[in-house]
Design an enzyme around this catalytic site. Structure first.
Site, PDB file in Angstrom:
ATOM      1  N   GLN A  48      40.047  -7.117  35.488  1.00 32.96           N
ATOM      2  CA  GLN A  48      38.766  -6.562  35.917  1.00 32.96           C
ATOM      3  C   GLN A  48      37.630  -6.962  34.983  1.00 32.96           C
ATOM      4  OE1 GLN A  48      38.769  -2.497  37.746  1.00 32.96           O
ATOM      5  NE2 GLN A  48      40.824  -2.421  36.857  1.00 32.96           N
TER       6      GLN A  48
ATOM      7  N   LYS B 240      43.575   5.641  34.480  1.00 34.89           N
ATOM      8  CA  LYS B 240      43.143   5.250  33.141  1.00 34.89           C
ATOM      9  C   LYS B 240      42.306   6.340  32.458  1.00 34.89           C
ATOM     10  CE  LYS B 240      39.496   3.075  32.814  1.00 34.89           C
ATOM     11  NZ  LYS B 240      38.373   2.145  32.948  1.00 34.89           N
ATOM     12  N   THR B 241      41.279   6.786  33.172  1.00 35.31           N
ATOM     13  CA  THR B 241      40.387   7.775  32.559  1.00 35.31           C
ATOM     14  C   THR B 241      41.143   9.052  32.224  1.00 35.31           C
ATOM     15  OG1 THR B 241      38.630   6.847  33.913  1.00 35.31           O
ATOM     16  CG2 THR B 241      38.159   8.902  32.805  1.00 35.31           C
TER      17      THR B 241
ATOM     18  N   ARG C 148      38.876  -0.974  45.109  1.00 34.43           N
ATOM     19  CA  ARG C 148      38.093   0.266  45.199  1.00 34.43           C
ATOM     20  C   ARG C 148      38.565   1.121  46.366  1.00 34.43           C
ATOM     21  NH1 ARG C 148      37.484   0.685  40.746  1.00 34.43           N
ATOM     22  NH2 ARG C 148      38.831  -1.128  40.754  1.00 34.43           N
TER      23      ARG C 148
ATOM     24  N   ASP D   2      36.637   2.084  25.785  1.00 32.31           N
ATOM     25  CA  ASP D   2      36.943   1.996  27.206  1.00 32.31           C
ATOM     26  C   ASP D   2      36.480   0.642  27.742  1.00 32.31           C
ATOM     27  OD1 ASP D   2      37.814   2.822  29.646  1.00 32.31           O
ATOM     28  OD2 ASP D   2      35.976   3.887  30.160  1.00 32.31           O
ATOM     29  N   GLU D   3      37.057   0.190  28.844  1.00 31.19           N
ATOM     30  CA  GLU D   3      36.664  -1.086  29.459  1.00 31.19           C
ATOM     31  C   GLU D   3      36.629  -2.204  28.411  1.00 31.19           C
ATOM     32  OE1 GLU D   3      36.599  -1.186  32.560  1.00 31.19           O
ATOM     33  OE2 GLU D   3      35.594   0.565  33.433  1.00 31.19           O
TER      34      GLU D   3
END
Length: 666
Positions: A245, A35-36, A599, A214-215
């Site tokens: 998430q 994503k980043t 994670r 973002d997020e």
DNA sequence: GACTAACGTTTTTTT
DNA sequence: AACGTTAGTC
């Protein structure tokens, strides 16, 4: 190199995202799907097609995410361009907007931002003032309701409970009188400023033509309204997120914002990133099997690019002591086997207090570790006192910090005198500091108290004058002033251990150093205070600097990845948390577990206990209902004695049976 | 007003 | 167990 990304290094969906620059874009990016990277490449691409960096705004939720993004973009484009872009958190964006135009809303431009502890302090006073000394309402509870009201857009006087409503109104008046705003106000006021003042709105819309969020699953209604004010047609807004998430519902986050994005911005281009580059198939399969149980999600299935892998382990423990022992021993063994650095290991938990036993076990074995999410630097008592003094040196009439340090160190101005002073300041409609300087006020006090106050105000003003006259830098003046009032000796007198004394001392020097650095960079005291208030999170830029295995809450772990991950406390009441069961937010707890599982890159182990120590007393507990929801195709379920039995020393076996005995007795 | 000792409460996650 | 609050003493 300029334009440091190539389309070849991206997959099809990522390329699509990077190339889609116009109009609303919704990128649904599952865990570990790059994503980043996609977002930073997309921004880099904007520059490539000739969009001015000044027109680019990227908003994140945490400072950590902001600095990471800044860094990643910095690696792709020229330094000059990177610096010309705005990459910041929602809250610091709002401070920017407000420092420019908050006077239009009736505040002074040098408003101060109050932290949670300040809020609690104010609220406690109000509760006593309005409800009497034995009012049992808790300040935190009222503040939490106020926060909800502000985020929902409910007028404070319309709050459900009448007493709460009157407290809320009084609280807001108090803040206003002190020219202070809380975290929620930053958003409320920024939104209001844009909505009510066309010229301000138009100005910022021309400045920030390209907005990235973002997020996005973590945005709440208020932030959504702010975005709507900030982004006008043709809606060059790109939001990135993953509804699976969304774990900040308690803070008002509405994943509905992601599910109904098109309601706010018409005809968005929707891009799904589903290829996971992080975890083994075994880990991802387990995670997918869990998250499938949630209702109302944007349907998507993560595909693993790494096949096979060791099965996910689930280990039943007799107690939390053994849990910690097991994890510490496992880390030692894995470290020896795989020749891995400590940084490859992470232990995840639901609540902060679960970390204590783990820390002990790691310390005993000399395993270095870094704690993320423990007490914030800015929450430390001595640091808060320092910040209060700095704020006073900037503006002695700021009441919140004044009352905080009026008698810290103790200087003979006790509670009753403080009460008199606040009373006087309210009656005469001035600041508490002015009250303390007022002859009429001073004349009603005894000689002792008057003397103490006169010394205090004189010392403070003398120090302030040195700063204003630029006799020497503010950090030096602060240091001298602290020596003059003998702050550190007083602090040390309250310490029990030498280690604690040392820590407090270090806290102080760190503030001097930080302040010194900020001043050298040309920042004002006000700016320094703002930054500190907003950088409330936990020394997170230090995660890179510190070494060792990582101990971290599930919430704080979002966005991170580790080769080897342990997730502890899979018990009913812990994960899912008791409160979530009562409040019916079990879905969010499921997402939390999902975040935890995803994670892990290579090896993932979950543990649960039969007995857990709670407030010093052992308490029996049931394993988490989530365990039964996990598909067991790649799951290996064992117990502590199966895993440790063979290698356990007699000593440990003895401990184990002691623990078991305790359990049977209870 | 300052200091100490007993008391009661803790029930999440964070900008 | 650990912390903050409160009551009682000097």
């Amino acid at each position: 190199m300029a334009g440091g990304f190539s389309f070849d290094s991206l997959n099809k969906a990522q390329r699509d995202a990077v190339a889609s620059l116009d109009g609303p874009v919704l990128i649904l990016a599952g865990a570990g799907t790059g994503k980043t990277r996609t977002v930073t490449c997309r921004i880099s691409n904007m520059l490539e097609v000739g969009i001015a960096p000044e027109n680019i705004l990227a908003v994140t939720f945490t400072n950590k995410a902001a600095s990471e993004m800044r860094e990643r973009i910095g690696g792709m484009v020229s330094k000059k361009k990177a610096e010309a872009m705005t990459v910041c958190t929602f809250h610091s964006l709002c401070v920017r907007l407000l420092r420019g135009g908050i006077d239009k809303l009736g505040y002074k431009k040098n408003f101060s931002i109050c932290m949670q502890s300040d809020q609690v302090g104010i609220m406690k006073q109000l509760i006593v003032r309005m409800g009497g000394a034995d009012e049992k309402v808790k300040a935190e509870a009222v503040l939490s309701e106020i926060s909800k009201a502000k985020n929902k857009g409910v007028e404070l006087e319309d709050m459900q409970d009448d007493f709460y409503a009157s407290l809320a109104v009084a609280y807001q008046n108090e803040l206003r009188a002190q020219n202070a705003v809380d975290f929620d106000d930053l958003l409320v006021l920024a939104e209001k400023l844009l909505r009510e003042h066309e010229e301000v709105r138009d100005y910022f819309r021309t400045v920030y033509r390209r907005v990235t969020v973002d997020e996005f699953q973590d945005t709440n209604g208020l932030q959504m309204r702010l975005l709507q004010q900030l982004v006008g047609a043709p809606y060059h807004i790109c939001v990135v997120g993953d509804d699976d998430q969304s774990i900040y519902g308690f803070r008002g986050a509405e994943s509905a914002n992601i599910l109904e994005f098109e309601r706010f911005f018409p005809n968005p281009k929707i891009i799904l990133l589903e290829e996971n580059y992080r975890s083994t198939h075994a880990i991802l399969h387990t995670a997918n099997s869990l998250i499938r149980r949630n209702k109302g999600r944007r349907e998507k299935t993560l595909r693993s690019t790494k096949f096979g892998g060791e099965p996910v382990r689930l280990v039943g423990m007799p107690g939390d002591e053994e849990e910690a022992t097991y994890i510490a021993e496992e880390i030692l063994a894995d470290k020896a086997n795989g020749n891995r650095p400590w940084e490859d290991f992470a232990v995840l938990f639901r609540t902060n207090k679960q970390s204590r036993k783990l820390e002990e076990a790691l310390r005993e074995r000399k395993i270095p570790y870094r704690m993320v999410g423990a007490q914030s630097f800015y929450d430390r008592r001595e640091v808060k006192d320092m910040m209060a003094y700095i704020e006073l040196l900037d503006d002695p009439e700021a009441d919140v910090p004044l009352l905080r340090v009026l008698n810290a160190p103790t200087r003979g101005i006790g509670q009753s005198t403080a009460m008199l002073a606040t009373g006087f300041s309210r009656e005469t409609n001035t600041s508490v500091f002015r009250a303390l300087c007022d002859n009429e006020f001073l004349s009603q006090l005894g000689a002792k108290a008057r003397n103490a106050i006169e010394t205090f105000t004189a010392q403070l003003l003398a120090a302030k004058m040195k700063i204003d006259a630029k006799v020497s830098p503010a950090d030096h003046v602060l240091k001298e002033y602290m020596a003059e009032i003998e702050y550190l000796p007083w602090l040390e007198r309250g310490c029990k251990t030498d280690q604690e004394k040392l820590q407090r001392g270090e806290g102080l020097s760190e503030v001097y150093t930080e302040l010194g650095k900020a001043l050298v960079r040309g920042k004002t005291l006000r700016k320094f205070l703002d930054d500190s208030a907003l950088a409330s999170d936990r020394e997170d830029d230090d995660l890179e600097k510190k070494t060792g295995a990582t101990l971290i809450t599930l919430h704080a772990s979002k966005g991170l990845e580790f080769p080897i991950v342990f997730l502890v406390g899979l018990e009913e009441g812990v994960l899912p948390h008791v409160r979530s069961v009562v409040e019916g937010t079990k879905d969010e707890e499921r997402r939390l577990l999902y975040v935890g599982i995803t994670r892990a890159q290579i090896k993932f182990t979950m543990t649960y206990c039969t007995v857990r120590t709670k407030w010093g007393k052992p308490e029996a507990c049931q394993s988490s209902s989530f365990i039964l929801e996990l598909d067991d195709e790649h799951l290996l379920h064992t117990t502590y004695d199966e895993v440790m039995g063979a290698e356990a020393s007699e000593d440990e076996l003895g401990n184990f049976f002691d623990g078991l005995g305790d359990f049977l007795k209870s």
